[in-house]
Scaffold this active site. Structure first.
Site, PDB file in Angstrom:
ATOM      1  N   HIS A 112       2.721   3.500  11.628  1.00 17.97           N
ATOM      2  CA  HIS A 112       2.589   3.504  10.345  1.00 17.97           C
ATOM      3  C   HIS A 112       2.066   4.799   9.593  1.00 17.97           C
ATOM      4  O   HIS A 112       1.452   5.703  10.344  1.00 17.97           O
ATOM      5  CB  HIS A 112       1.305   2.584   9.910  1.00 17.97           C
ATOM      6  CG  HIS A 112       1.218   2.371   8.432  1.00 17.97           C
ATOM      7  ND1 HIS A 112       1.658   1.651   7.578  1.00 17.97           N
ATOM      8  CD2 HIS A 112       0.471   3.313   7.466  1.00 17.97           C
ATOM      9  CE1 HIS A 112       1.456   1.560   6.180  1.00 17.97           C
ATOM     10  NE2 HIS A 112       0.516   2.659   6.238  1.00 17.97           N
ATOM     11  N   ALA A 113       2.949   5.495   8.835  1.00 18.57           N
ATOM     12  CA  ALA A 113       2.773   6.802   8.330  1.00 18.57           C
ATOM     13  C   ALA A 113       1.612   7.028   7.621  1.00 18.57           C
ATOM     14  O   ALA A 113       1.029   6.267   6.908  1.00 18.57           O
ATOM     15  CB  ALA A 113       3.913   7.197   7.580  1.00 18.57           C
ATOM     16  N   HIS A 173       5.743  12.114   0.520  1.00 19.31           N
ATOM     17  CA  HIS A 173       4.508  11.503  -0.011  1.00 19.31           C
ATOM     18  C   HIS A 173       3.327  11.791   0.970  1.00 19.31           C
ATOM     19  O   HIS A 173       2.405  12.243   0.470  1.00 19.31           O
ATOM     20  CB  HIS A 173       4.734   9.939   0.302  1.00 19.31           C
ATOM     21  CG  HIS A 173       3.591   9.394   0.216  1.00 19.31           C
ATOM     22  ND1 HIS A 173       3.120   8.567  -1.195  1.00 19.31           N
ATOM     23  CD2 HIS A 173       2.669   8.919   0.826  1.00 19.31           C
ATOM     24  CE1 HIS A 173       2.074   7.721  -0.981  1.00 19.31           C
ATOM     25  NE2 HIS A 173       1.713   8.105   0.400  1.00 19.31           N
ATOM     26  N   GLU A 174       3.611  12.124   2.172  1.00 16.52           N
ATOM     27  CA  GLU A 174       2.552  12.362   3.080  1.00 16.52           C
ATOM     28  C   GLU A 174       2.212  13.896   3.073  1.00 16.52           C
ATOM     29  O   GLU A 174       0.820  13.935   3.101  1.00 16.52           O
ATOM     30  CB  GLU A 174       3.175  11.939   4.316  1.00 16.52           C
ATOM     31  CG  GLU A 174       3.188  10.556   5.068  1.00 16.52           C
ATOM     32  CD  GLU A 174       2.208   9.817   4.600  1.00 16.52           C
ATOM     33  OE1 GLU A 174       0.882  10.143   4.470  1.00 16.52           O
ATOM     34  OE2 GLU A 174       2.237   8.440   4.033  1.00 16.52           O
ATOM     35  N   HIS A 180      -0.490  14.133   0.112  1.00 15.84           N
ATOM     36  CA  HIS A 180      -1.830  13.883   0.760  1.00 15.84           C
ATOM     37  C   HIS A 180      -2.531  15.194   1.533  1.00 15.84           C
ATOM     38  O   HIS A 180      -3.689  15.640   1.014  1.00 15.84           O
ATOM     39  CB  HIS A 180      -1.999  12.834   1.877  1.00 15.84           C
ATOM     40  CG  HIS A 180      -1.762  11.669   1.400  1.00 15.84           C
ATOM     41  ND1 HIS A 180      -2.559  11.165   0.325  1.00 15.84           N
ATOM     42  CD2 HIS A 180      -0.970  10.429   1.826  1.00 15.84           C
ATOM     43  CE1 HIS A 180      -2.274   9.648  -0.004  1.00 15.84           C
ATOM     44  NE2 HIS A 180      -1.240   9.281   0.663  1.00 15.84           N
ATOM     45  N   GLU A 220      -2.678   8.926  -3.660  1.00 12.98           N
ATOM     46  CA  GLU A 220      -1.429   8.215  -3.198  1.00 12.98           C
ATOM     47  C   GLU A 220      -0.469   8.856  -4.235  1.00 12.98           C
ATOM     48  O   GLU A 220       0.763   8.869  -3.812  1.00 12.98           O
ATOM     49  CB  GLU A 220      -1.572   6.842  -3.363  1.00 12.98           C
ATOM     50  CG  GLU A 220      -2.323   6.128  -2.377  1.00 12.98           C
ATOM     51  CD  GLU A 220      -1.964   6.405  -0.968  1.00 12.98           C
ATOM     52  OE1 GLU A 220      -0.766   6.497  -0.758  1.00 12.98           O
ATOM     53  OE2 GLU A 220      -2.872   6.630  -0.081  1.00 12.98           O
ATOM     54  N   HIS A 226      -2.343  -2.937   6.245  1.00 17.41           N
ATOM     55  CA  HIS A 226      -3.675  -2.589   5.562  1.00 17.41           C
ATOM     56  C   HIS A 226      -4.665  -3.631   5.565  1.00 17.41           C
ATOM     57  O   HIS A 226      -5.848  -3.411   5.283  1.00 17.41           O
ATOM     58  CB  HIS A 226      -3.187  -2.300   3.993  1.00 17.41           C
ATOM     59  CG  HIS A 226      -2.196  -1.207   4.168  1.00 17.41           C
ATOM     60  ND1 HIS A 226      -0.847  -1.161   4.525  1.00 17.41           N
ATOM     61  CD2 HIS A 226      -2.676   0.117   3.593  1.00 17.41           C
ATOM     62  CE1 HIS A 226      -0.299  -0.033   3.819  1.00 17.41           C
ATOM     63  NE2 HIS A 226      -1.331   0.824   3.616  1.00 17.41           N
ATOM     64  N   TYR A 234      -2.521   1.843  -4.366  1.00 17.46           N
ATOM     65  CA  TYR A 234      -1.127   2.122  -4.405  1.00 17.46           C
ATOM     66  C   TYR A 234      -0.585   1.626  -5.817  1.00 17.46           C
ATOM     67  O   TYR A 234       0.446   2.154  -6.179  1.00 17.46           O
ATOM     68  CB  TYR A 234      -0.386   1.233  -3.139  1.00 17.46           C
ATOM     69  CG  TYR A 234      -1.001   1.617  -1.974  1.00 17.46           C
ATOM     70  CD1 TYR A 234      -0.714   3.046  -1.498  1.00 17.46           C
ATOM     71  CD2 TYR A 234      -1.800   0.945  -1.305  1.00 17.46           C
ATOM     72  CE1 TYR A 234      -1.017   3.351  -0.256  1.00 17.46           C
ATOM     73  CE2 TYR A 234      -2.089   1.231   0.438  1.00 17.46           C
ATOM     74  CZ  TYR A 234      -1.843   2.735   0.820  1.00 17.46           C
ATOM     75  OH  TYR A 234      -2.476   3.048   1.814  1.00 17.46           O
TER      76      TYR A 234
END
Length: 619
Positions: A358-359, A388-389, A392, A416, A518, A528
């Protein structure tokens, strides 16, 4: 969806991104009296001293916990499980002690707004509080480590052969045989979820006991208290936002169901009622973009290019995809990633061990040891996920000069949304700018319906799933949903919000919620949903700042240093101010709204309404 881990994120679990003021808490117990010591009542000066000491303790221990968690997530063994559980227990014990002490200062007069905010963050910032009794923290940490490891080791089957989580996710997006899709869905949900139910129920009891000691009615109420408003008011805000955007989803659902019926026939997918969950190209039916080939209309559905094909043709590998994501942020004026990022990140799945695919994005030391953990594949989905990552990571780096308790997003939805805002700028023009798409192949305006429909299959389709996950957990934590009703409640909410149904009958022997990372990972999910709303607000603000004059969905702010400057200023605020302040700093408004999302998708919604004329929509 993806997770983020900073040096204090395990300590604060990203649930305390924006603490509510002291008079807005969901306390069910009587407020504690002002703290006293042998010299009399506690003072504002003592509160200041306590906060400073707490920040030092959390910052020091959380680095060690992050290291243990990183090794466990990237090298799953019984030994790393034990090490991560031990470190997590130490941190939980510290969190509980600090949260309890912070609660004792609640009614002390004369404190600065800064100290009160930090005290509130300490009170609210535990996603899994343990009761202050011997052994509770150890048991809670062991349960959570075991649940996450069970997920990481999970297997489904494909054509009767075992297959791991990341591979089954990819296959769900490409397989079109209904029987094979059913096999993967059922095997994953049954193999991964069923074994977790008893441990999850025990976790709920332990966590609730800890939350009550901190003055909250249950863990869900504690989670909802971290948004600069009373918990019930926050729940009402999510309902209001959902009501704004639900018409987008209703039209998409109606159209998609009709296309699935045309492909598979009435026996597999009826013309009316809910959609069979395994037909939507995703294990959880949370994003539907992978079945775009099934729903794309002739002519209008052809967007003119396939991003996965472009990546393969241009000989991209996972590292080059990450380099490209870094390049977007560099174009806005952000500093390059540190060399340690490339040396320490897990960008591809190791072949010699079990890992959590899971990323997620990490900041180990809360300074500059930023990393991502992904089992990256060369496809369009992972190209977007990387952007996306990295969002963060750049957020983590931007606020690293804030005091420790402010080293987080303005709220968890902000964290997010940042990378997703950048991902919205992955437009045809951006692909031209980076040399992936020839300028001659940029889709003309008559392809806009296809471009927007493809986006809606992910962005809009995700909305109801992103709100129901925590709706379910809030009911579980409150006791409204008992263990005997876990699965019935989960699938009822899936039908109510998403309009989907399992491919086979499910029973209370199953625990389908556990088949979503999750839940065993105990990561709050409303972030999210907020991110889906916020990213369109951020995107529209960025496009306005860049002077964009065309249709909103065609805007790319790649290379605009002014947008980068203003974005960086918001990111640097971290959690030091209530989230409306941060929102206003970048967008000019203090209210979250679904209107920018509606504006973005307006052309395709009008088209969908025309396509759905004469159909019985709803479920």
């Amino acid at each position: 969806m993806k997770a983020t881990v900073s040096a204090l994120a395990l300590a604060l679990s990203l649930a305390a991104c924006a603490a509510a003021s002291a008079d807005q808490q969901a306390a069910t117990a009587a407020p504690p009296p002002p703290m006293t010591d042998s010299k009399g009542p506690a003072t504002a000066a003592q509160a200041d001293e306590f906060v400073q000491s707490a920040e030092k303790e959390l910052a020091a221990l959380s680095v060690e916990v992050n290291r243990a968690a990183w090794v466990n997530a990237t090298y799953i063994t019984e030994d790393t499980d034990a090490l991560a559980a031990k470190a997590g227990a130490q941190l939980t014990e510290l969190q509980v002690r600090l949260a309890t002490e912070a609660a004792r200062f609640k009614n002390v007069a004369g404190m600065s707004a800064d100290t009160r905010r930090k005290l509130d963050i300490l009170r609210q910032g535990i996603t899994a509080p343990a009761a202050n009794v011997p052994g509770a923290a150890d048991e809670l940490s062991t349960l959570l480590t075991g649940l996450q490891s069970a997920y990481g080791k999970g297997r489904g089957t494909y054509k009767g052969k075992p297959i791991g989580g990341s591979d089954i996710e990819a296959l769900m997006g490409t397989e079109r045989n209904p029987e094979l899709l059913k096999e993967m869905w059922v095997s994953w949900h049954s193999n991964v979820g069923r074994s977790m139910k008893e441990d999850y129920s025990r976790f709920v009891n332990l966590s609730n006991a800890g939350a009550r000691e901190l003055g909250f009615s249950d863990t869900g109420a504690m989670w909802r208290s971290g948004y600069d408003m009373p918990p019930d008011e926050f729940a009402a805000l999510t309902d209001k936002l959902w009501a704004q955007v639900k018409p987008l989803y209703d039209q998409l659902h109606c159209y998609t169901r009709a296309k699935l019926n045309q492909k598979h026939g009435d026996a597999v997918q009826p013309k009316t009622g809910p959609i069979r969950a395994d037909l939507l190209g995703n294990m959880w039916a949370q994003e539907w973009g992978d079945i775009y080939d099934v729903v794309a209309p002739k002519g209008a559905g052809d967007v003119g290019y396939d991003l996965t094909d472009l990546l393969v043709r241009n000989k991209y590998d996972p590292s080059r995809i990450v380099k490209t994501g870094e390049g977007f942020f560099s174009s806005l004026g952000f500093a390059p990633l540190p060399q340690s990022f490339w040396e320490r990140s897990m960008i591809v799945k190791p072949q010699d061990r079990e890992v959590v695919c899971h990323a997620s994005a990490w900041n180990i030391d809360n300074v500059d040891d930023i990393r991502i953990k992904m089992c990256t594949k060369v496809n369009a989905n992972d190209f977007v996920t990387v952007h996306h990552e990295l969002g963060h990571n750049y957020y983590q780096r931007a606020y690293n000069k804030q005091p420790a308790l402010y080293q987080n997003g303005a709220n968890d939805g902000f964290h997010e949304a940042i990378g997703d805002t950048v991902a919205l700028s992955v437009t045809p023009d951006y692909l031209v700018d980076i040399g992936l798409l020839p300028k001659s192949r940029v889709p003309s305006a008559d392809k806009d319906i296809g471009l927007l429909l493809r986006q809606a299959m992910d962005k809009v389709a995700f909305l109801p799933f992103s709100i129901l996950v925590d709706k379910w957990r809030w009911n579980v934590f409150s006791g409204q949903t008992t263990p005997a009703q876990y699965n019935k409640s989960w699938n009822a909410l899936r039908r109510q919000y998403q309009g989907i149904t399992p491919p086979v009958e499910r029973t209370e022997a199953d625990f389908d919620a556990g088949a979503k990372f999750h839940i065993p990972g105990n990561t709050p999910y409303t972030r999210y949903f907020l991110a889906r709303i916020l990213q369109f607000q951020f995107y529209k603000a960025a496009c306005d700042q860049a002077g964009w004059k065309g249709p909103l969905h065609r805007c790319s702010f790649y290379g605009n240093k002014e947008v980068g400057r203003r974005l960086g200023a918001m990111l640097e605020m971290g959690a030091s101010r209530p989230w409306p302040d941060a929102l206003e700093a970048f967008t000019g408004t203090r209210e979250m709204s679904g209107e920018p999302m509606i504006e973005y998708f307006r052309p395709v919604v009008g088209w969908l309404e025309q396509q759905n004329k004469g159909r019985q929509c709803g479920w």
